[in-house]
Design an enzyme around this catalytic site. Structure first.
Site, PDB file in Angstrom:
ATOM      1  N   ASP A 171      15.889   7.678  53.885  1.00 30.66           N
ATOM      2  CA  ASP A 171      15.572   9.093  53.739  1.00 30.66           C
ATOM      3  C   ASP A 171      14.103   9.232  53.348  1.00 30.66           C
ATOM      4  OD1 ASP A 171      16.260  11.787  53.855  1.00 30.66           O
ATOM      5  OD2 ASP A 171      16.608  11.906  51.710  1.00 30.66           O
TER       6      ASP A 171
ATOM      7  N   TYR B 167      10.551  11.981  52.810  1.00 29.28           N
ATOM      8  CA  TYR B 167      10.158  13.086  51.921  1.00 29.28           C
ATOM      9  C   TYR B 167       8.922  13.716  52.556  1.00 29.28           C
ATOM     10  CZ  TYR B 167       9.418  15.006  47.113  1.00 29.28           C
ATOM     11  OH  TYR B 167       9.272  15.797  45.982  1.00 29.28           O
TER      12      TYR B 167
ATOM     13  N   HIS C 224       8.121  21.304  50.578  1.00 34.31           N
ATOM     14  CA  HIS C 224       9.216  20.865  49.712  1.00 34.31           C
ATOM     15  C   HIS C 224       8.710  19.993  48.574  1.00 34.31           C
ATOM     16  CE1 HIS C 224      13.092  19.345  48.388  1.00 34.31           C
ATOM     17  NE2 HIS C 224      12.682  18.108  48.619  1.00 34.31           N
TER      18      HIS C 224
ATOM     19  N   ARG D 231       7.648  18.669  37.365  1.00 30.10           N
ATOM     20  CA  ARG D 231       6.450  18.303  36.596  1.00 30.10           C
ATOM     21  C   ARG D 231       5.532  19.510  36.450  1.00 30.10           C
ATOM     22  NH1 ARG D 231       7.269  14.556  40.442  1.00 30.10           N
ATOM     23  NH2 ARG D 231       5.565  15.395  41.718  1.00 30.10           N
TER      24      ARG D 231
ATOM     25  N   GLU E 292      20.404  19.353  51.141  1.00 27.12           N
ATOM     26  CA  GLU E 292      19.085  19.123  51.712  1.00 27.12           C
ATOM     27  C   GLU E 292      19.219  19.227  53.223  1.00 27.12           C
ATOM     28  OE1 GLU E 292      17.310  15.512  50.268  1.00 27.12           O
ATOM     29  OE2 GLU E 292      16.747  16.459  48.366  1.00 27.12           O
TER      30      GLU E 292
ATOM     31  N   GLU F  27      18.057  18.619  56.721  1.00 21.17           N
ATOM     32  CA  GLU F  27      17.175  17.592  57.265  1.00 21.17           C
ATOM     33  C   GLU F  27      17.450  17.367  58.749  1.00 21.17           C
ATOM     34  OE1 GLU F  27      16.842  14.021  55.011  1.00 21.17           O
ATOM     35  OE2 GLU F  27      17.391  14.969  53.098  1.00 21.17           O
TER      36      GLU F  27
ATOM     37  N   ASP G 141      21.821  16.016  53.358  1.00 22.48           N
ATOM     38  CA  ASP G 141      21.828  14.942  52.371  1.00 22.48           C
ATOM     39  C   ASP G 141      22.135  15.556  51.007  1.00 22.48           C
ATOM     40  OD1 ASP G 141      21.614  12.284  51.625  1.00 22.48           O
ATOM     41  OD2 ASP G 141      19.502  12.475  51.100  1.00 22.48           O
TER      42      ASP G 141
ATOM     43  N   ARG H  91      21.438  17.132  41.474  1.00 27.73           N
ATOM     44  CA  ARG H  91      20.102  17.284  40.890  1.00 27.73           C
ATOM     45  C   ARG H  91      20.041  16.885  39.417  1.00 27.73           C
ATOM     46  NH1 ARG H  91      16.878  17.208  45.243  1.00 27.73           N
ATOM     47  NH2 ARG H  91      17.342  18.920  46.689  1.00 27.73           N
TER      48      ARG H  91
ATOM     49  N   GLN I 295      20.116  13.155  39.383  1.00 25.70           N
ATOM     50  CA  GLN I 295      18.829  12.710  39.927  1.00 25.70           C
ATOM     51  C   GLN I 295      17.703  12.838  38.900  1.00 25.70           C
ATOM     52  OE1 GLN I 295      17.474  15.107  43.202  1.00 25.70           O
ATOM     53  NE2 GLN I 295      15.649  13.879  43.578  1.00 25.70           N
TER      54      GLN I 295
ATOM     55  N   TYR J 187      15.902   9.195  38.128  1.00 25.29           N
ATOM     56  CA  TYR J 187      14.949   8.852  39.186  1.00 25.29           C
ATOM     57  C   TYR J 187      13.671   8.173  38.695  1.00 25.29           C
ATOM     58  CZ  TYR J 187      11.368  12.554  38.675  1.00 25.29           C
ATOM     59  OH  TYR J 187      10.333  13.352  38.243  1.00 25.29           O
TER      60      TYR J 187
ATOM     61  N   LYS K 229      22.059  10.668  45.005  1.00 20.83           N
ATOM     62  CA  LYS K 229      21.970  10.870  46.452  1.00 20.83           C
ATOM     63  C   LYS K 229      23.012  10.088  47.246  1.00 20.83           C
ATOM     64  CE  LYS K 229      17.924  13.139  46.729  1.00 20.83           C
ATOM     65  NZ  LYS K 229      17.671  14.330  47.536  1.00 20.83           N
TER      66      LYS K 229
ATOM     67  N   THR L 278      26.302  11.786  52.654  1.00 21.42           N
ATOM     68  CA  THR L 278      25.311  12.339  53.570  1.00 21.42           C
ATOM     69  C   THR L 278      26.060  12.746  54.830  1.00 21.42           C
ATOM     70  OG1 THR L 278      23.553  10.911  52.718  1.00 21.42           O
ATOM     71  CG2 THR L 278      23.221  11.869  54.900  1.00 21.42           C
TER      72      THR L 278
ATOM     73  N   THR M   3      14.081  16.880  53.040  1.00 21.36           N
ATOM     74  CA  THR M   3      14.303  18.321  53.094  1.00 21.36           C
ATOM     75  C   THR M   3      13.217  19.017  53.903  1.00 21.36           C
ATOM     76  OG1 THR M   3      15.327  18.254  50.919  1.00 21.36           O
ATOM     77  CG2 THR M   3      14.623  20.404  51.716  1.00 21.36           C
TER      78      THR M   3
ATOM     79  N   GLU N  86      15.106  24.697  45.374  1.00 22.65           N
ATOM     80  CA  GLU N  86      13.918  25.485  45.685  1.00 22.65           C
ATOM     81  C   GLU N  86      14.257  26.965  45.816  1.00 22.65           C
ATOM     82  OE1 GLU N  86      11.208  23.449  48.784  1.00 22.65           O
ATOM     83  OE2 GLU N  86      13.232  22.671  49.135  1.00 22.65           O
TER      84      GLU N  86
END
Length: 367
Positions: free
Chosen positions: A99, A101, A106, A115, A167, A169, A199, A203, A206, A210, A219, A223, A308, A322
């Protein structure tokens, strides 16, 4: 015709009491390929044996099918099966799953959420397509129920995911393999076709796990992919999005592999987002080049997905984290209900068009 001779997506289907085998969609029917083309490779319960034949065979077979469906149809009509009579299966044996990114919109949104107050993109993001290896064994066909996962949610806290997400995709299915130690050749020599992907993402699991190695249990539980694989040859291509700084040599584009695909995300039947694939920063040829530049080999049945798909506007975001800004701005549905993340019983469907073509949708319900 939505699924006419310019489309012809492949699937694995069966009728009651019969073994699964390969067909292509034509209108609201499936052409049973083994008897129609007199080729036993299509009697297999997956696309892998056919995909392994390579690009020349893919092209010639597509042309042969088109000729049979537009010429003297007397020999093919008896091999057309109405869709309502068939069951659709996982279309190929998934060898590996990667997968990526690749949406700058996104990645920027997620960076701001996780962050806040810092630069949204990590220093490497504009220099390479970031990705991670997933689990091939939890790739499931559209319609398979998705069980809410459990995991660690924080220090000493274990329980069911409370922030279950999607997600939207696009997945790329590898047909022609490579040998270990050799990077892949031309993108179109290896990639057979595309499929819509959801996917599913936990959250809260994650967010806790992560750092520093990235996605894992948040994750790997499921899927979902469409049962239909649209041939790469059928898709309308456009130039990829401009990139700054210019990528290093092995990532320089060798052709136009931007794809003009428009997605829709439906939650319980209501459209909540329209992500445009054309806005993606990294194109699929760059994903394949990066995935193999270190000598990692491709296998028939490898699946790699875009990550995503999100556009620059709020109505084009391809995930709930999002769309609701991590739950702080819940979605208001036409039913009067609101959603921050998925609840049990919710059904998510992703569908897409590519020019005049329709891609096979992918759907799943939270069990």
């Amino acid at each position: 015709m939505t699924f006419g001779v310019d489309n012809l997506p492949y699937a694995v289907f069966s009728r009651p009491g019969e073994a699964p085998r390969v067909g292509v969609r034509y209108g609201d029917q499936v052409l049973d390929l083994a008897p129609a083309l007199h080729d036993e490779v299509f009697n297999a319960p997956s696309l892998n044996p056919f995909m392994a034949r390579g690009r020349g065979a893919w092209h010639d077979t597509r042309a042969l099918i088109q000729n049979k469906l537009t010429g003297d149809t007397s020999m093919t009509e008896r091999h057309l099966v109405p869709l309502e009579q068939v069951r659709l299966h996982l279309p190929f044996e998934v060898a590996d799953y990667v997968d990526f990114y690749c949406s700058i919109d996104h990645a920027s949104n997620i960076g701001q959420i996780f962050r806040p107050g810092t630069e949204p993109l990590q220093p490497n993001w504009r220099h390479l397509p970031v990705g991670y290896h997933g689990r091939a064994g939890t790739v499931v066909v559209s319609g398979t129920p998705v069980k809410r996962p459990q995991g660690q949610l924080g220090p000493g806290v274990f329980g069911p995911c409370a922030k279950l997400d999607i997600e939207a995709e696009l997945g790329f299915v590898v047909g022609a393999p490579t040998t270990l130690g050799s990077p892949a050749g031309a993108f179109e020599d290896h990639v057979f076709g595309v499929t819509l992907v959801n996917d599913w993402s936990a959250r809260d699991i994650q967010a806790w796990e992560y750092v520093p190695l990235g996605p894992f249990l948040g994750k790997s539980f499921a899927t979902s992919i469409s049962p239909w694989i649209t041939p790469l040859e059928a898709l309308p291509r456009i130039p990829g999005r401009a990139q700054d700084p210019p990528p290093v040599d092995y990532l320089r584009r060798q052709g136009d592999w931007g794809l003009d695909i428009s997605l829709e995300v439906l939650l319980n039947g209501e459209v909540v987002s329209r992500p445009p694939y054309s806005s993606m920063y990294w194109t699929p040829d760059q994903m394949l080049a990066h995935m193999t530049v270190n000598g990692a080999s491709l296998r028939t049945g490898d699946l790699f997905a875009s990550g995503t798909i999100s556009g620059p506007s709020p109505g084009e975001r391809g995930s709930l984290i999002e769309l609701t800004w991590n739950g702080s701005e819940p979605l208001k549905l036409a039913s009067g209900e609101t959603r921050s993340f998925l609840e049990d019983g919710d059904t998510v469907t992703i569908r897409a068009t590519a020019g005049d073509l329709t891609l096979g949708e992918v759907s799943g319900t939270i069990a």
